[in-house]
Motif scaffolding. Structure first.
Motif, PDB file in Angstrom:
ATOM      1  N   VAL A 288       1.067  -1.467  -0.036  1.00  0.00           N
ATOM      2  CA  VAL A 288       0.673  -0.185   0.142  1.00  0.00           C
ATOM      3  C   VAL A 288       0.931   1.494   0.053  1.00  0.00           C
ATOM      4  CG1 VAL A 288      -1.962   1.382   1.427  1.00  0.00           C
ATOM      5  CG2 VAL A 288      -2.169  -1.352   1.151  1.00  0.00           C
ATOM      6  N   PHE A 289       1.778   1.561   0.538  1.00  0.00           N
ATOM      7  CA  PHE A 289       3.257   2.537   0.601  1.00  0.00           C
ATOM      8  C   PHE A 289       3.831   2.406  -0.223  1.00  0.00           C
ATOM      9  CE2 PHE A 289       0.999   2.361   5.205  1.00  0.00           C
ATOM     10  CZ  PHE A 289       1.189   3.504   5.724  1.00  0.00           C
ATOM     11  N   MET A 290       4.768   1.449  -0.850  1.00  0.00           N
ATOM     12  CA  MET A 290       5.378   1.493  -2.106  1.00  0.00           C
ATOM     13  C   MET A 290       4.833   1.262  -3.443  1.00  0.00           C
ATOM     14  SD  MET A 290       9.009  -0.994   0.249  1.00  0.00           S
ATOM     15  CE  MET A 290       9.908   0.324  -1.010  1.00  0.00           C
ATOM     16  N   ALA A 291       4.029   0.696  -3.693  1.00  0.00           N
ATOM     17  CA  ALA A 291       3.280  -0.015  -5.110  1.00  0.00           C
ATOM     18  C   ALA A 291       3.294   1.791  -5.744  1.00  0.00           C
ATOM     19  CB  ALA A 291       2.550  -1.004  -4.842  1.00  0.00           C
ATOM     20  N   PRO A 292       2.241   2.685  -5.533  1.00  0.00           N
ATOM     21  CA  PRO A 292       2.024   3.839  -5.454  1.00  0.00           C
ATOM     22  C   PRO A 292       3.271   4.430  -6.029  1.00  0.00           C
ATOM     23  CG  PRO A 292       0.662   3.328  -4.157  1.00  0.00           C
ATOM     24  CD  PRO A 292       1.494   2.610  -3.971  1.00  0.00           C
ATOM     25  N   LEU A 293       4.534   4.889  -4.971  1.00  0.00           N
ATOM     26  CA  LEU A 293       5.617   5.504  -5.172  1.00  0.00           C
ATOM     27  C   LEU A 293       6.571   5.515  -6.094  1.00  0.00           C
ATOM     28  CD1 LEU A 293       7.471   8.092  -4.222  1.00  0.00           C
ATOM     29  CD2 LEU A 293       8.228   6.216  -2.288  1.00  0.00           C
ATOM     30  N   LEU A 294       6.139   3.362  -6.346  1.00  0.00           N
ATOM     31  CA  LEU A 294       7.812   3.088  -7.371  1.00  0.00           C
ATOM     32  C   LEU A 294       6.782   2.863  -8.594  1.00  0.00           C
ATOM     33  CD1 LEU A 294       9.429   0.319  -4.593  1.00  0.00           C
ATOM     34  CD2 LEU A 294       9.908   2.698  -5.889  1.00  0.00           C
ATOM     35  N   THR A 295       5.445   2.361  -8.699  1.00  0.00           N
ATOM     36  CA  THR A 295       4.645   3.047 -10.688  1.00  0.00           C
ATOM     37  C   THR A 295       5.437   4.420 -10.619  1.00  0.00           C
ATOM     38  OG1 THR A 295       3.059   1.039  -8.909  1.00  0.00           O
ATOM     39  CG2 THR A 295       2.256   2.356 -10.827  1.00  0.00           C
ATOM     40  N   HIS A 296       4.935   5.365 -10.240  1.00  0.00           N
ATOM     41  CA  HIS A 296       4.634   6.643 -10.203  1.00  0.00           C
ATOM     42  C   HIS A 296       6.281   6.809 -10.930  1.00  0.00           C
ATOM     43  CE1 HIS A 296       1.708   9.192 -10.218  1.00  0.00           C
ATOM     44  NE2 HIS A 296       1.165   8.600  -9.180  1.00  0.00           N
ATOM     45  N   LEU A 297       7.483   6.406 -10.115  1.00  0.00           N
ATOM     46  CA  LEU A 297       8.937   6.176 -10.817  1.00  0.00           C
ATOM     47  C   LEU A 297       9.114   5.646 -11.563  1.00  0.00           C
ATOM     48  CD1 LEU A 297      10.277   6.988  -7.209  1.00  0.00           C
ATOM     49  CD2 LEU A 297       9.652   8.751  -8.798  1.00  0.00           C
ATOM     50  N   ALA A 298       8.444   4.081 -11.927  1.00  0.00           N
ATOM     51  CA  ALA A 298       9.502   3.363 -13.032  1.00  0.00           C
ATOM     52  C   ALA A 298       8.286   2.492 -13.486  1.00  0.00           C
ATOM     53  CB  ALA A 298      10.841   1.991 -12.232  1.00  0.00           C
ATOM     54  N   GLY A 299       7.461   3.152 -13.134  1.00  0.00           N
ATOM     55  CA  GLY A 299       6.115   2.057 -13.862  1.00  0.00           C
ATOM     56  C   GLY A 299       5.835   0.589 -13.360  1.00  0.00           C
ATOM     57  N   ILE A 300       5.860  -0.568 -14.663  1.00  0.00           N
ATOM     58  CA  ILE A 300       5.596  -1.727 -13.944  1.00  0.00           C
ATOM     59  C   ILE A 300       6.696  -2.072 -12.970  1.00  0.00           C
ATOM     60  CG2 ILE A 300       3.183  -1.790 -15.443  1.00  0.00           C
ATOM     61  CD1 ILE A 300       5.002  -4.021 -17.024  1.00  0.00           C
ATOM     62  N   THR A 301       7.881  -1.915 -14.076  1.00  0.00           N
ATOM     63  CA  THR A 301       9.104  -2.518 -13.261  1.00  0.00           C
ATOM     64  C   THR A 301       8.827  -2.113 -11.592  1.00  0.00           C
ATOM     65  OG1 THR A 301      10.265  -2.861 -14.605  1.00  0.00           O
ATOM     66  CG2 THR A 301      12.247  -2.301 -13.672  1.00  0.00           C
ATOM     67  N   GLY A 302       8.222  -0.606 -11.342  1.00  0.00           N
ATOM     68  CA  GLY A 302       8.278  -0.446  -9.677  1.00  0.00           C
ATOM     69  C   GLY A 302       7.499  -1.145  -9.456  1.00  0.00           C
ATOM     70  N   THR A 303       6.794  -1.117  -9.610  1.00  0.00           N
ATOM     71  CA  THR A 303       5.831  -1.685  -9.011  1.00  0.00           C
ATOM     72  C   THR A 303       5.723  -3.552  -8.628  1.00  0.00           C
ATOM     73  OG1 THR A 303       3.675  -1.068 -10.458  1.00  0.00           O
ATOM     74  CG2 THR A 303       3.469  -2.746  -9.010  1.00  0.00           C
ATOM     75  N   THR A 304       7.035  -3.950 -10.188  1.00  0.00           N
ATOM     76  CA  THR A 304       7.189  -5.245  -9.151  1.00  0.00           C
ATOM     77  C   THR A 304       7.709  -5.396  -8.152  1.00  0.00           C
ATOM     78  OG1 THR A 304       9.148  -5.146 -10.982  1.00  0.00           O
ATOM     79  CG2 THR A 304       6.897  -6.447 -11.397  1.00  0.00           C
ATOM     80  N   PHE A 305       9.193  -4.045  -8.279  1.00  0.00           N
ATOM     81  CA  PHE A 305       9.453  -4.108  -7.589  1.00  0.00           C
ATOM     82  C   PHE A 305       8.695  -3.785  -5.886  1.00  0.00           C
ATOM     83  CE2 PHE A 305      13.852  -2.955 -10.404  1.00  0.00           C
ATOM     84  CZ  PHE A 305      14.311  -4.204  -9.848  1.00  0.00           C
TER      85      PHE A 305
END
Length: 352
Positions: A288-305
């Motif tokens: 909940v806290f990390m997926a939106p931020l990393l998705t904004h920064l790096a797209g779906i690769t950020g989501t997977t991280f």
């Protein structure tokens, strides 16, 4: 269990009818009804399959669910298509018929060990079963939400095309989890039996064996997807190859889950299901806290991280509690687990 799930299906059906959800969802009440009719059957299948596995009858506990259900469903779907019935209702009806066919098959197979006078369980046993079941069910619901929430974030933040890429990568990456599911299903009743008999050494061996059985296939799939993931994704269409990076990360987190995921089965089967619930909540909070931020920064690769970090928090975190709570070492990431696994492999090689 059957009564509880049946009651849930009835309540959901009433809510759909009185709140007119069918109009909002674009699905008719008969379609909802035939789909909900399968829920008690799924509960009965899970219960009966568990009984067979607990008695060591692994094949009898597996084939009605794994083989009979898809065969019956395909037969019903083909018959409906031949008759010109290709609506969603008949697709759902096929699965419902298949589920109840498997449930009846389990019942017929179980008559040998269910015959005779049944002893009514004590009130404290019933309360314990109810409490444990609710905790595990709630924990499982949180796990399902953790798995699906990243896709919702991707769709809302980046858009539907990106969500399609993520979903394709997730589907392919999840192939490595089949070993974890199979090992967990097979070993769970054995873990429970070893714990009930206070067989600590056997419990440790079961955890090590099941963890390596889950880990090695996931690792091989991961290594294969590093060079070949783009080719596999392109089978969905040339544009899907763009999800190769996300696929590699997702396959990598499946390897981590496979190597440490049997810890949750061990805790559930030894009366420590509350620990699994807490770590599932920790996983959900991380997403909940990390997926939106990393998705904004790096797209779906950020989501997977973000999902990768949440899996480490859950599965690796639970592994640190094994020595203190159960006196066990992790199955893969421990000297005991590695030594026993390599010792067994060496003995097998020498035997040849």
């Amino acid at each position: 269990m059957l009564a509880a799930v049946g009651a849930i299906a009835v309540i959901v059906g009433l809510l759909i009818f009185f709140l007119d959800i069918s109009q909002i969802a674009g699905v008719s009440n008969p379609q909802f009804g035939i789909g909900l009719a399968a829920l008690p059957g799924y509960a009965l299948i899970a219960l009966m399959a568990g009984q067979f596995r607990a008695r060591g009858r692994i094949r009898a506990g597996q084939w009605p669910d794994s083989i009979l259900v898809p065969i019956v469903a395909m037969v019903v779907i083909q018959a409906a298509q031949t008759a010109g019935q290709t609506s969603l209702f008949w697709l759902l009806a096929a699965h419902t018929a298949a589920v109840w066919c498997a449930a009846v098959t389990y019942w017929l197979l179980s008559r040998s060990h269910l015959s005779g006078q049944l002893v009514r369980p004590a009130a404290d046993e019933v309360r314990n079963i109810r409490q444990t079941s609710l905790t595990i069910a709630f924990s499982g619901g949180i796990s399902v939400l953790s798995n699906r929430l990243p896709l919702i974030f991707v769709s809302a933040i980046i858009g539907t095309p990106a969500a399609a890429l993520y979903e394709a990568a997730q589907r392919i990456g999840a192939l490595g989890s089949l070993g974890t599911w199979a090992a967990g299903t097979a070993v769970s009743p054995m873990l429970s039996d070893a714990h009930a008999r206070n067989q600590k050494s056997r419990l440790q061996d079961l955890l090590i064996a099941s963890s390596w059985i889950a880990f090695l296939p996931a690792l091989m799939i991961f290594l294969g997807l590093i060079p070949g993931g783009g080719l596999v994704l392109s089978l969905f269409g040339a544009d899907y190859a763009a999800a190769h990076g996300a696929l590699v990360v997702l396959a990598g987190l499946i390897v981590i889950n496979a190597s440490a995921g049997l810890t949750s089965h061990t805790f559930n089967m030894t009366g420590h299901e509350a620990i699994v619930l807490r770590f599932n909540l920790a996983q959900l909070t991380t997403i909940v806290f990390m997926a939106p931020l990393l998705t904004h920064l790096a797209g779906i690769t950020g989501t997977t991280f973000a999902v990768l970090i949440s899996v480490i928090v859950r599965d690796v975190g639970m592994g640190f509690l094994l020595p203190g709570k159960l006196g066990l070492a992790p199955g893969v990431w421990s000297r005991v687990g590695a030594a026993r696994a390599f010792g067994l492999a060496w003995a097998k090689m020498k035997g040849r």
